[in-house]
Design a protein around this motif. Structure first.
Motif, PDB file in Angstrom:
ATOM      1  N   VAL A  94      40.261  50.995  44.601  1.00 50.65           N
ATOM      2  CA  VAL A  94      39.975  49.882  43.699  1.00 50.65           C
ATOM      3  C   VAL A  94      41.196  48.975  43.609  1.00 50.65           C
ATOM      4  O   VAL A  94      42.335  49.448  43.663  1.00 50.65           O
ATOM      5  N   ILE A  95      40.923  47.677  43.494  1.00 50.97           N
ATOM      6  CA  ILE A  95      41.984  46.688  43.266  1.00 50.97           C
ATOM      7  C   ILE A  95      41.483  45.726  42.199  1.00 50.97           C
ATOM      8  O   ILE A  95      40.377  45.204  42.302  1.00 50.97           O
ATOM      9  N   VAL A  96      42.291  45.505  41.181  1.00 50.37           N
ATOM     10  CA  VAL A  96      42.012  44.458  40.203  1.00 50.37           C
ATOM     11  C   VAL A  96      43.239  43.566  40.105  1.00 50.37           C
ATOM     12  O   VAL A  96      44.374  44.032  40.267  1.00 50.37           O
ATOM     13  N   ALA A  97      43.002  42.290  39.846  1.00 46.99           N
ATOM     14  CA  ALA A  97      44.105  41.345  39.678  1.00 46.99           C
ATOM     15  C   ALA A  97      43.703  40.304  38.644  1.00 46.99           C
ATOM     16  O   ALA A  97      42.546  39.870  38.611  1.00 46.99           O
ATOM     17  N   VAL A  98      44.674  39.942  37.829  1.00 50.03           N
ATOM     18  CA  VAL A  98      44.444  38.937  36.795  1.00 50.03           C
ATOM     19  C   VAL A  98      45.656  38.008  36.746  1.00 50.03           C
ATOM     20  O   VAL A  98      46.796  38.462  36.735  1.00 50.03           O
ATOM     21  N   ALA A  99      45.371  36.706  36.706  1.00 52.95           N
ATOM     22  CA  ALA A  99      46.409  35.693  36.538  1.00 52.95           C
ATOM     23  C   ALA A  99      46.205  35.032  35.180  1.00 52.95           C
ATOM     24  O   ALA A  99      45.073  34.729  34.785  1.00 52.95           O
ATOM     25  N   CYS A 100      47.309  34.865  34.465  1.00 50.46           N
ATOM     26  CA  CYS A 100      47.298  34.254  33.135  1.00 50.46           C
ATOM     27  C   CYS A 100      48.515  33.345  33.008  1.00 50.46           C
ATOM     28  O   CYS A 100      49.453  33.447  33.808  1.00 50.46           O
ATOM     29  N   PRO A 101      48.563  32.501  31.988  1.00 46.86           N
ATOM     30  CA  PRO A 101      49.728  31.644  31.809  1.00 46.86           C
ATOM     31  C   PRO A 101      51.040  32.422  31.631  1.00 46.86           C
ATOM     32  O   PRO A 101      52.097  31.958  32.056  1.00 46.86           O
TER      33      PRO A 101
END
Length: 141
Positions: A94-101
């Motif tokens: 599994v791979i998860v990625a999140v971009a935020c300020p």
């Protein structure tokens, strides 16, 4: 543009590069990526085989989890992919990625994404051990 950039359940190897590219965003000051791999031990036993299967509703549930994370955090981009089928030790599951300020938001959102994916998306893990025993795990780990 939709902040949910990539969601998939696949029976082919996963790519960290693909997931990272999917969440690239100039509005993000922080991007967090989590990679889950098949480990050689579980419950103190040596794992010899592992396979993931999913309920037909898994795609819909994955989207629901992603939408909730995107609504609860200032997400600029999000991606999650999970492997199905037979995997070898060390392979990416599994791979998860999140971009935020900001980085803190990215860390918190990625943590929520993987935790909710594991708890709510109907993906089952079947693992066999060197001692001949086996188990089904009700949600992916």
């Amino acid at each position: 543009m939709d902040v949910i950039r990539l969601l998939a359940l696949r029976d082919t190897p996963l790519s960290v590069d693909e997931v990272l590219a999917a969440v690239g965003d100039h509005a993000a000051g922080g991007t967090t990526v989590f990679v889950g791999t098949v480990r050689e031990q579980d419950h103190g036993k040596r794992v010899t085989r592992l396979s993931y299967s999913a309920h037909p509703s898994a795609d819909r549930e994955l989207r629901s989890v992603a939408e909730k994370v995107a609504s609860d955090f200032p997400v600029t981009a999000l991606a999650a992919v999970h492997r199905l089928g037979d995997l070898e030790l060390g392979e990416t599951a599994v791979i998860v990625a999140v971009a935020c300020p900001h980085r803190d938001e990215a860390f918190m959102a990625a943590r929520r994404l993987i935790d909710d994916l594991k708890a709510q998306v109907p993906i089952w893990k079947h693992q066999e051990f060197a001692d001949g025993s086996a188990e089904w795990v009700g949600a992916c780990e």
